[in-house]
Design a protein around this motif. Structure first.
Motif, PDB file in Angstrom:
ATOM      1  N   ILE A  12       0.901  -1.322  -0.033  1.00 15.89           N
ATOM      2  CA  ILE A  12      -0.019  -0.019   0.044  1.00 15.89           C
ATOM      3  C   ILE A  12       0.894   1.303   0.107  1.00 15.89           C
ATOM      4  N   LEU A  13       0.713   2.134  -1.027  1.00 14.03           N
ATOM      5  CA  LEU A  13       1.500   3.245  -1.049  1.00 14.03           C
ATOM      6  C   LEU A  13       1.322   4.138   0.262  1.00 14.03           C
ATOM      7  N   PRO A  14       2.284   5.132   0.668  1.00 10.32           N
ATOM      8  CA  PRO A  14       2.019   5.813   1.744  1.00 10.32           C
ATOM      9  C   PRO A  14       1.054   6.803   2.067  1.00 10.32           C
ATOM     10  N   GLU A  15       0.751   7.404   0.613  1.00 12.07           N
ATOM     11  CA  GLU A  15      -0.357   8.513   0.562  1.00 12.07           C
ATOM     12  C   GLU A  15      -1.710   7.789   1.007  1.00 12.07           C
ATOM     13  N   LYS A  16      -2.469   8.387   1.739  1.00 11.69           N
ATOM     14  CA  LYS A  16      -3.895   8.053   2.235  1.00 11.69           C
ATOM     15  C   LYS A  16      -4.574   9.175   2.178  1.00 11.69           C
ATOM     16  N   PHE A  17      -5.889   9.459   1.758  1.00  9.45           N
ATOM     17  CA  PHE A  17      -6.566  10.796   1.731  1.00  9.45           C
ATOM     18  C   PHE A  17      -8.185  10.350   1.735  1.00  9.45           C
ATOM     19  N   ALA A  18      -8.723  11.438   1.618  1.00 12.92           N
ATOM     20  CA  ALA A  18     -10.466  11.067   1.729  1.00 12.92           C
ATOM     21  C   ALA A  18     -10.857  10.072   2.809  1.00 12.92           C
ATOM     22  N   PRO A  19     -10.814  10.387   4.048  1.00 10.32           N
ATOM     23  CA  PRO A  19     -11.554   9.313   4.835  1.00 10.32           C
ATOM     24  C   PRO A  19     -12.768   9.297   4.674  1.00 10.32           C
ATOM     25  N   GLN A  20     -13.282   7.891   4.515  1.00 12.41           N
ATOM     26  CA  GLN A  20     -14.472   7.505   4.335  1.00 12.41           C
ATOM     27  C   GLN A  20     -15.338   6.896   5.520  1.00 12.41           C
ATOM     28  N   ASP A  21     -16.373   7.724   5.777  1.00 15.30           N
ATOM     29  CA  ASP A  21     -17.242   7.345   6.847  1.00 15.30           C
ATOM     30  C   ASP A  21     -18.218   5.960   6.507  1.00 15.30           C
ATOM     31  N   TYR A  22     -18.199   4.796   7.120  1.00 14.08           N
ATOM     32  CA  TYR A  22     -19.147   3.990   6.779  1.00 14.08           C
ATOM     33  C   TYR A  22     -20.534   3.974   7.747  1.00 14.08           C
ATOM     34  N   GLY A  23     -21.457   3.743   7.041  1.00 12.01           N
ATOM     35  CA  GLY A  23     -22.803   3.677   7.806  1.00 12.01           C
ATOM     36  C   GLY A  23     -23.684   2.559   7.223  1.00 12.01           C
ATOM     37  N   ILE A  24     -24.648   2.481   8.075  1.00 12.94           N
ATOM     38  CA  ILE A  24     -25.692   1.450   7.633  1.00 12.94           C
ATOM     39  C   ILE A  24     -26.743   2.194   6.927  1.00 12.94           C
ATOM     40  N   ALA A  25     -27.099   1.767   5.573  1.00  9.11           N
ATOM     41  CA  ALA A  25     -28.206   2.673   4.815  1.00  9.11           C
ATOM     42  C   ALA A  25     -29.559   1.908   4.905  1.00  9.11           C
ATOM     43  N   VAL A  26     -30.639   2.716   5.152  1.00  8.48           N
ATOM     44  CA  VAL A  26     -32.102   2.225   5.311  1.00  8.48           C
ATOM     45  C   VAL A  26     -32.951   3.273   4.113  1.00  8.48           C
ATOM     46  N   ARG A  27     -34.030   2.469   3.760  1.00  5.70           N
ATOM     47  CA  ARG A  27     -34.673   3.451   3.053  1.00  5.70           C
ATOM     48  C   ARG A  27     -35.341   4.893   3.749  1.00  5.70           C
ATOM     49  N   LYS A  28     -35.731   5.875   3.130  1.00  3.48           N
ATOM     50  CA  LYS A  28     -36.228   6.908   3.760  1.00  3.48           C
ATOM     51  C   LYS A  28     -37.329   6.841   4.366  1.00  3.48           C
ATOM     52  N   ASP A  29     -38.089   5.740   4.219  1.00  7.01           N
ATOM     53  CA  ASP A  29     -39.307   5.680   4.783  1.00  7.01           C
ATOM     54  C   ASP A  29     -39.339   4.707   6.138  1.00  7.01           C
ATOM     55  N   ASN A  30     -38.065   4.558   6.650  1.00  2.00           N
ATOM     56  CA  ASN A  30     -37.865   3.659   7.764  1.00  2.00           C
ATOM     57  C   ASN A  30     -37.252   4.280   8.812  1.00  2.00           C
ATOM     58  N   ASN A  31     -37.678   5.342   9.133  1.00  2.00           N
ATOM     59  CA  ASN A  31     -37.020   6.154  10.480  1.00  2.00           C
ATOM     60  C   ASN A  31     -37.053   5.317  11.863  1.00  2.00           C
ATOM     61  N   ALA A  32     -37.989   4.474  12.033  1.00  2.00           N
ATOM     62  CA  ALA A  32     -37.967   3.451  13.314  1.00  2.00           C
ATOM     63  C   ALA A  32     -36.797   2.750  13.336  1.00  2.00           C
ATOM     64  N   LEU A  33     -36.514   2.071  12.206  1.00  2.00           N
ATOM     65  CA  LEU A  33     -35.365   1.346  12.118  1.00  2.00           C
ATOM     66  C   LEU A  33     -33.980   2.127  12.313  1.00  2.00           C
ATOM     67  N   LEU A  34     -33.857   3.250  11.530  1.00  2.00           N
ATOM     68  CA  LEU A  34     -32.761   4.088  11.366  1.00  2.00           C
ATOM     69  C   LEU A  34     -32.327   4.340  13.221  1.00  2.00           C
ATOM     70  N   GLN A  35     -33.526   4.857  13.945  1.00  2.00           N
ATOM     71  CA  GLN A  35     -33.189   5.168  15.361  1.00  2.00           C
ATOM     72  C   GLN A  35     -32.793   4.125  15.864  1.00  2.00           C
ATOM     73  N   GLU A  36     -33.109   2.870  15.599  1.00  2.00           N
ATOM     74  CA  GLU A  36     -32.935   1.532  16.562  1.00  2.00           C
ATOM     75  C   GLU A  36     -31.190   1.301  15.993  1.00  2.00           C
ATOM     76  N   LEU A  37     -30.877   1.296  14.818  1.00  2.00           N
ATOM     77  CA  LEU A  37     -29.549   1.256  14.304  1.00  2.00           C
ATOM     78  C   LEU A  37     -28.597   2.091  15.301  1.00  2.00           C
ATOM     79  N   ASN A  38     -29.058   3.193  15.286  1.00  2.00           N
ATOM     80  CA  ASN A  38     -28.037   4.133  16.076  1.00  2.00           C
ATOM     81  C   ASN A  38     -27.929   4.196  17.403  1.00  2.00           C
TER      82      ASN A  38
END
Length: 285
Positions: free
Chosen positions: A229-255
């Motif tokens: 792996i080359l020494p240059e590392k950039f653009a930190p990527q934030d991983y999240g769990i994706a849900v549909r926009k009509d699923n707020n109850a599940l989103l709150q539970e995941l958080n």
């Protein structure tokens, strides 16, 4: 007298008509309000739906060791799989109550849209463009983008990739991150895209590309002794769990689950268990 009476009748008729129009207008406003209420009612209780079904349906990758990888016996291992099982334990009391559907990067959004899964957890980077279509949980892992090359290539710095072809996965954010890095580094890059990480890696190892680029932890999990792996590392990527926009109850539970896992130290333990390299402090600008 008759003319006055007719005139009064006409005025009365006009007033009644106007009142009817006003009433109709008020009715339309009420209808709009009901429409808005109807939109709100379209929200589903994703947690209850899982409880009623008795299983959590999850979209996950299966080619990246440490995150989502299908073993020879068909078992899915890695941090993403462990997170899914922790969520199943929280909602159903049983970490085994998970049904995995494997997806490549470009299929993560479509499988959510089809409602085949409750959520997708597959090294899915949170960004503004994706948030227009889907909702994302709090961040559970952070990882910068990097380059993987063959040691025999003699490439030891990203600057040496000027004018070279980079292999990336379709539907991933790597290409955009590379382009932004190249602009700042004053170099030019060409790209070739493949459906999976495995195919992208193969393109690099076979000489069809000078480097393979994706998130550093993924590169680390896929590199062999003849790669670096080359020494240059950039653009930190934030991983999240994706849900549909009509699923707020599940989103709150995941958080809620993610926060509990962070507070208890369980999340950090899973990161170590899956031999993931902690790149969290790198790639910052």
């Amino acid at each position: 007298m008759m003319m006055k009476r007719n005139k009064a009748m006409i005025i009365g008729t006009l007033c009644a008509a106007m009142f009817g129009m006003i009433a109709a207008g008020c009715g339309n406003d009420a209808g709009s309000g009901n429409a808005k209420t109807g939109e709100k009612s379209k929200q589903i209780d994703g947690v209850q739906r899982i409880k009623d079904r008795g299983v959590v349906k999850v979209g996950i990758g299966d080619t990246v060791k440490g995150f989502g990888f299908k073993e020879t016996d068909g078992t899915i291992t890695g941090l993403d799989a462990d997170m899914a099982r922790a969520i199943a334990k929280d909602i159903l009391g049983d970490p085994s109550k998970v049904e995995f559907t494997t997806v490549v990067a470009k299929a993560r959004g479509p499988i959510l849209d089809s409602d085949e899964v409750d959520f997708v957890i597959a090294t899915y980077t949170i960004n503004d463009e994706r948030k227009k279509s889907w909702d994302f949980s709090d961040v559970y892992y952070r990882d910068p983008v990097g380059f993987l090359v063959l040691k025999s290539s003699g490439i030891t710095s990203a600057k040496q990739l000027d004018g070279q072809t980079i292999a990336v996965q379709q539907g991933a954010t790597s290409r955009q991150a590379d382009q932004e890095y190249a602009k700042k580094a004053n170099i030019k890059l060409k790209f070739t895209e493949f459906p999976t990480n495995t195919e992208s890696l193969s393109a690099m190892s076979s000489g069809r590309a000078a480097a393979y680029s994706t998130d550093s932890s993924i590169l680390n999990s896929m590199k062999t002794p003849d790669m670096m792996i080359l020494p240059e590392k950039f653009a930190p990527q934030d991983y999240g769990i994706a849900v549909r926009k009509d699923n707020n109850a599940l989103l709150q539970e995941l958080n809620k689950v993610i926060q509990q896992m962070k507070t208890s130290g369980e999340l950090e333990s899973l990161i170590k268990k899956n031999d993931l390299v902690d790149f969290h402090g790198e790639g910052e600008e």
